[in-house]
Design a protein around this motif. Structure first.
Motif, short mmCIF file in Angstrom:
data_model
loop_
_atom_site.label_atom_id
_atom_site.label_comp_id
_atom_site.label_asym_id
_atom_site.label_seq_id
_atom_site.Cartn_x
_atom_site.Cartn_y
_atom_site.Cartn_z
N ILE A 199 22.19 -22.34 -81.41
CA ILE A 199 23.38 -21.58 -81.03
C ILE A 199 23.80 -21.91 -79.59
N ALA A 200 22.85 -21.97 -78.68
CA ALA A 200 23.20 -22.24 -77.28
C ALA A 200 23.84 -23.61 -77.13
N ALA A 201 23.34 -24.60 -77.86
CA ALA A 201 23.88 -25.95 -77.74
C ALA A 201 25.32 -26.03 -78.24
N GLU A 202 25.70 -25.15 -79.17
CA GLU A 202 27.03 -25.23 -79.75
C GLU A 202 28.06 -24.34 -79.04
N ARG A 203 27.62 -23.45 -78.19
CA ARG A 203 28.59 -22.58 -77.50
C ARG A 203 29.66 -23.36 -76.74
N PRO A 204 29.33 -24.46 -76.05
CA PRO A 204 30.37 -25.22 -75.36
C PRO A 204 31.29 -26.00 -76.32
#
Length: 209
Positions: A199-204
């Protein structure tokens, strides 16, 4: 935490076939996910090769075949797999029309609804309705495993495609922002095609409002 809890795991089966919609056909590889332990398993998507998926089940009791959406490459093996395993096929109602293109005359056995909780091997699987890639697209969030199965809604690199019938780009972006990016950042994202992400990798990779 019991020994049984420790045995709960995720297995991936990669199957090969085609995806057809709007008069075009493409070769695709699909991720089929098996969530469970040595006794029970939930199948996420039924792509292309029912017998290969059934072999991976390895005699375990299949609680359900949960379809993240009804594009043919995710459901084309569902009817045969249901016969092989005796498991019900579950799909969101908003994708029934799409389903009927692949399986005319064969209805699904139950519905995935937002907030529904499925259980397998003593753990909970939370259904998240994520319209946009298709109107009935759903993700399956498993807090115990810190994992979410996103079908074709969220990939490594951002949102899934919306250039075909039954899809909409603003809808998928809002759905991902509001329903998936709010999950813990270290949640593993297991996708319908290609490699895993978080999830963190896809937030940007998802546009802000």
């Amino acid at each position: 935490m019991s020994d049984k809890d420790h045995a709960v795991r995720i297995d991936r089966v990669v199957t090969k076939g085609t995806f057809s919609l709007d008069g075009e056909t493409f070769d695709v590889d699909n991720n089929v996910w098996l969530v469970g332990d040595d006794e029970q398993v939930l199948i996420v998507d039924a792509a292309h090769d029912a017998r290969a998926i059934h072999e991976a089940v390895a005699g375990r009791h299949v609680t359900a075949i949960a379809c993240t959406h009804a594009h043919d490459d995710h459901v084309d093996a569902a009817a045969e797999l249901s016969v092989l395993t005796g498991a019900p096929v579950l799909l969101h109602a908003d994708d029934h029309e799409l389903w009927s293109h692949t399986h005319p005359g064969r209805k699904t056995d139950g519905e995935l609804t937002d907030g529904r909780i499925l259980t397998v091997a003593g753990i909970e699987v939370h259904v998240i309705h994520n319209p946009g890639h298709t109107w009935g697209s759903c993700s399956l969030y498993v807090p115990f495993l810190n994992a979410v199965f996103t079908g074709d809604t969220l990939f490594h690199g951002g949102p899934g495609a919306t250039g075909r019938s039954y899809s909409d780009r603003p809808t998928i972006e809002a759905s991902i922002r509001n329903r998936l990016l709010t999950l813990p950042g270290d949640t593993a994202v297991h996708t319908g095609h290609g490699q895993d992400t978080t999830i963190a990798a896809e937030r940007p990779n998802v546009p802000a409002v």
